[in-house]
Design a protein around this motif. Sequence first.
Motif, PDB file in Angstrom:
ATOM      1  N   LEU A  62       0.806  -1.211   0.000  1.00  0.00           N
ATOM      2  CA  LEU A  62       0.000   0.000   0.000  1.00  0.00           C
ATOM      3  C   LEU A  62       0.841   1.265   0.000  1.00  0.00           C
ATOM      4  N   TRP A  63       2.044   1.199   0.556  1.00  0.00           N
ATOM      5  CA  TRP A  63       2.884   2.394   0.633  1.00  0.00           C
ATOM      6  C   TRP A  63       3.528   2.724  -0.708  1.00  0.00           C
ATOM      7  N   ASN A  64       3.795   1.691  -1.516  1.00  0.00           N
ATOM      8  CA  ASN A  64       4.436   1.899  -2.817  1.00  0.00           C
ATOM      9  C   ASN A  64       3.505   1.654  -3.994  1.00  0.00           C
ATOM     10  N   LEU A  65       2.269   1.237  -3.708  1.00  0.00           N
ATOM     11  CA  LEU A  65       1.235   1.057  -4.735  1.00  0.00           C
ATOM     12  C   LEU A  65       1.662   0.059  -5.807  1.00  0.00           C
ATOM     13  N   LYS A  66       2.195  -1.090  -5.344  1.00  0.00           N
ATOM     14  CA  LYS A  66       2.665  -2.113  -6.268  1.00  0.00           C
ATOM     15  C   LYS A  66       2.357  -3.505  -5.722  1.00  0.00           C
ATOM     16  N   ILE A  67       2.185  -4.457  -6.649  1.00  0.00           N
ATOM     17  CA  ILE A  67       2.020  -5.865  -6.274  1.00  0.00           C
ATOM     18  C   ILE A  67       3.389  -6.445  -5.907  1.00  0.00           C
ATOM     19  N   VAL A  68       3.459  -7.131  -4.785  1.00  0.00           N
ATOM     20  CA  VAL A  68       4.686  -7.774  -4.327  1.00  0.00           C
ATOM     21  C   VAL A  68       4.752  -9.218  -4.820  1.00  0.00           C
ATOM     22  N   ALA A  69       3.652  -9.962  -4.626  1.00  0.00           N
ATOM     23  CA  ALA A  69       3.670 -11.390  -4.953  1.00  0.00           C
ATOM     24  C   ALA A  69       2.252 -11.877  -5.190  1.00  0.00           C
ATOM     25  N   GLU A  70       2.154 -12.988  -5.917  1.00  0.00           N
ATOM     26  CA  GLU A  70       0.883 -13.674  -6.105  1.00  0.00           C
ATOM     27  C   GLU A  70       1.116 -15.172  -6.103  1.00  0.00           C
ATOM     28  N   VAL A  71       0.090 -15.910  -5.690  1.00  0.00           N
ATOM     29  CA  VAL A  71       0.139 -17.368  -5.731  1.00  0.00           C
ATOM     30  C   VAL A  71      -1.293 -17.887  -5.789  1.00  0.00           C
ATOM     31  N   ARG A  72      -1.461 -19.044  -6.412  1.00  0.00           N
ATOM     32  CA  ARG A  72      -2.783 -19.663  -6.446  1.00  0.00           C
ATOM     33  C   ARG A  72      -2.828 -20.776  -5.407  1.00  0.00           C
ATOM     34  N   ALA A  73      -3.592 -20.543  -4.349  1.00  0.00           N
ATOM     35  CA  ALA A  73      -3.643 -21.469  -3.219  1.00  0.00           C
ATOM     36  C   ALA A  73      -4.571 -22.646  -3.466  1.00  0.00           C
ATOM     37  N   GLY A  74      -5.545 -22.489  -4.349  1.00  0.00           N
ATOM     38  CA  GLY A  74      -6.510 -23.543  -4.629  1.00  0.00           C
ATOM     39  C   GLY A  74      -7.313 -23.164  -5.854  1.00  0.00           C
ATOM     40  N   LEU A  75      -8.350 -23.934  -6.142  1.00  0.00           N
ATOM     41  CA  LEU A  75      -9.176 -23.686  -7.314  1.00  0.00           C
ATOM     42  C   LEU A  75     -10.464 -22.960  -6.965  1.00  0.00           C
ATOM     43  N   ASN A  76     -10.930 -23.118  -5.737  1.00  0.00           N
ATOM     44  CA  ASN A  76     -12.079 -22.370  -5.234  1.00  0.00           C
ATOM     45  C   ASN A  76     -11.816 -22.089  -3.766  1.00  0.00           C
ATOM     46  N   MET A  77     -11.658 -20.823  -3.436  1.00  0.00           N
ATOM     47  CA  MET A  77     -11.180 -20.439  -2.104  1.00  0.00           C
ATOM     48  C   MET A  77     -12.243 -19.625  -1.378  1.00  0.00           C
ATOM     49  N   ARG A  78     -12.400 -19.900  -0.095  1.00  0.00           N
ATOM     50  CA  ARG A  78     -13.389 -19.186   0.709  1.00  0.00           C
ATOM     51  C   ARG A  78     -12.842 -17.865   1.252  1.00  0.00           C
ATOM     52  N   ASN A  79     -11.734 -17.921   1.969  1.00  0.00           N
ATOM     53  CA  ASN A  79     -11.171 -16.690   2.513  1.00  0.00           C
ATOM     54  C   ASN A  79      -9.729 -16.942   2.936  1.00  0.00           C
ATOM     55  N   ILE A  80      -9.062 -15.891   3.387  1.00  0.00           N
ATOM     56  CA  ILE A  80      -7.689 -15.995   3.866  1.00  0.00           C
ATOM     57  C   ILE A  80      -7.591 -15.343   5.238  1.00  0.00           C
ATOM     58  N   ALA A  81      -6.533 -15.693   5.958  1.00  0.00           N
ATOM     59  CA  ALA A  81      -6.231 -15.081   7.252  1.00  0.00           C
ATOM     60  C   ALA A  81      -4.737 -14.815   7.316  1.00  0.00           C
ATOM     61  N   VAL A  82      -4.359 -13.731   7.975  1.00  0.00           N
ATOM     62  CA  VAL A  82      -2.955 -13.378   8.177  1.00  0.00           C
ATOM     63  C   VAL A  82      -2.656 -13.498   9.665  1.00  0.00           C
ATOM     64  N   SER A  83      -1.552 -14.144  10.013  1.00  0.00           N
ATOM     65  CA  SER A  83      -1.188 -14.327  11.416  1.00  0.00           C
ATOM     66  C   SER A  83      -0.962 -12.980  12.090  1.00  0.00           C
ATOM     67  N   GLY A  84      -1.148 -12.948  13.390  1.00  0.00           N
ATOM     68  CA  GLY A  84      -1.039 -11.709  14.140  1.00  0.00           C
ATOM     69  C   GLY A  84       0.315 -11.046  14.041  1.00  0.00           C
ATOM     70  N   ASP A  85       1.355 -11.840  13.797  1.00  0.00           N
ATOM     71  CA  ASP A  85       2.695 -11.269  13.639  1.00  0.00           C
ATOM     72  C   ASP A  85       3.004 -10.916  12.188  1.00  0.00           C
ATOM     73  N   GLY A  86       2.054 -11.179  11.281  1.00  0.00           N
ATOM     74  CA  GLY A  86       2.231 -10.841   9.875  1.00  0.00           C
ATOM     75  C   GLY A  86       3.168 -11.756   9.116  1.00  0.00           C
ATOM     76  N   LYS A  87       3.548 -12.889   9.682  1.00  0.00           N
ATOM     77  CA  LYS A  87       4.553 -13.756   9.069  1.00  0.00           C
ATOM     78  C   LYS A  87       3.966 -14.912   8.265  1.00  0.00           C
ATOM     79  N   MET A  88       2.652 -15.172   8.410  1.00  0.00           N
ATOM     80  CA  MET A  88       2.044 -16.295   7.714  1.00  0.00           C
ATOM     81  C   MET A  88       0.687 -15.926   7.163  1.00  0.00           C
ATOM     82  N   VAL A  89       0.308 -16.616   6.080  1.00  0.00           N
ATOM     83  CA  VAL A  89      -1.002 -16.450   5.459  1.00  0.00           C
ATOM     84  C   VAL A  89      -1.610 -17.832   5.277  1.00  0.00           C
ATOM     85  N   MET A  90      -2.853 -17.993   5.692  1.00  0.00           N
ATOM     86  CA  MET A  90      -3.555 -19.263   5.560  1.00  0.00           C
ATOM     87  C   MET A  90      -4.759 -19.084   4.636  1.00  0.00           C
ATOM     88  N   ALA A  91      -4.942 -20.028   3.706  1.00  0.00           N
ATOM     89  CA  ALA A  91      -6.066 -20.001   2.769  1.00  0.00           C
ATOM     90  C   ALA A  91      -6.987 -21.175   3.030  1.00  0.00           C
TER      91      ALA A  91
END
Length: 516
Positions: A186-215
Amino acid sequence: MAADQARAEPTADAKPDAQALFSQHCAACHGAQRLGGMGPALLPESLARLRKQDALKVIQKGRPATQMPGFGDQLKAEEIEALGALIYQPLSPAPQWSAAEILASRSFDAASKTWPSAPQWKADPMNLFVVVEGGDHHISLLDGDRFEVIHRFSSRFALHGGPKFTPDGRYVYFGSRDGWITKYDLWNLKIVAEVRAGLNMRNIAVSGDGKMVMAANYLPHTLALFDADLNPLKQFAATTLDGAQSSRVSAVYDAEPRCSFVVALKDIAEIWEISYDPKAEAIYDGLVHDYRSSEAIAKPGYLNIRRTKLAQPLDDFFFDPSYAYVLGAGRPAEDGQAKADLGQVVNLDIRRSIATLPIPGMPHLGSGITFDWQGRRVLASPNLKDGLVTVIDLQSWKKLKDIATPGPGFFMRSHAKSRYAWVDSMMSASAKDTLTIIDKQSLETVAQVKEPGKTLAHIEFTKDGRYALASVWEMDGAIIVLDASSFKEIKRLPMSKPVGKYNVWNKINREEGTSH
């Protein structure tokens, strides 16, 4: 030659070959197996929110502001119908999405490591709104002080579930219905990374320390775990302990005080907790609640599943302020028959359900809010089936009141500095244009805001709680800025079906009136 040609011509009543049509006109963008490519996946799981008649219009006329062309001048009406029928047919066998395929889908901008570590625009980064415009698949970044758009960029198709932020508010993660996760600076207005976690996804969560993402995936039946730059770390099969039954994953949320992800399963009566605390104590990954049982097998607590058996599956859920309790609800069975005791209270510490929630209809607990009322903490939940908001005492788990609304609603919002809670009736055909404003102390309706003939939904407050922003949920829609005390309109910004708007401060500080 003429006779041969005559034999090759189709008869007048021959049905169009939908698969051949798809291969010729659609596969280059959507993939030969309909799993997606440059365009989104075309599977019934991914198209659940798109009515078939609307899909036929897209095939015929295209989709504005995207690379999807219209085929109305190339295909006959019956051929468009055949394509529409095809994309709503499930694949058999159900497609899988392996760890290797996840890894192969990942992209990363290595230059992001050198980007400036301060906002490259003038505004309060904590009072920034991220607006998801579903109409033409764009994101607008809105200054919450001046109410002006700072930047606008295209998104993946059909973002689903609220975006999730890192603790410093710099990065936001978006999840799409067809499985893509996008990390955006958001600070630089650019995409950092992308990945496809599955074929039909409900939602994502980010860990409280910002170190992990769960799909959380509907297809395949998995949870997928990533580091902050979307490098895949681990896949979890959503199955019973013996592997005999698998399930779609309904939802995953971060329980920051517990350093864990909490997971609801659509088809298995269990709720899971997966700790990301490296110092997590050993757990017993069994189905018994007596942890002294000699039959249980101890495993390290870090990134392992801790299961709690339930009376029935949960579709969505809500944490109480202590994060010790999950308040969840199921949904009617696929045959439309209602289930008994849809609401459950689960104690995550003792690993069992301790109460049922006296909420009729279809409570949307994932959009519930909590606040103080007469010296006690209460939960207020909208309802997807009935025109009411139910208020529950979070100590006794008893119902305090049902507050009537003009019709069933989806979102409810408030703010610690606001006396009022706002709820929509967007699930109602006749009252979708109405926002109901409830006094949190009297538990009475005090006002309504209307947008005649339009769908009005999803309130979000500014950082200081002074203003409430509402969405006119239409293709030619808008964000309406309202004074949160007088309820008068201050400003209106045109938007293309702004399905949600999310204030950075409120989200990263878990403001009591917003969702997870």
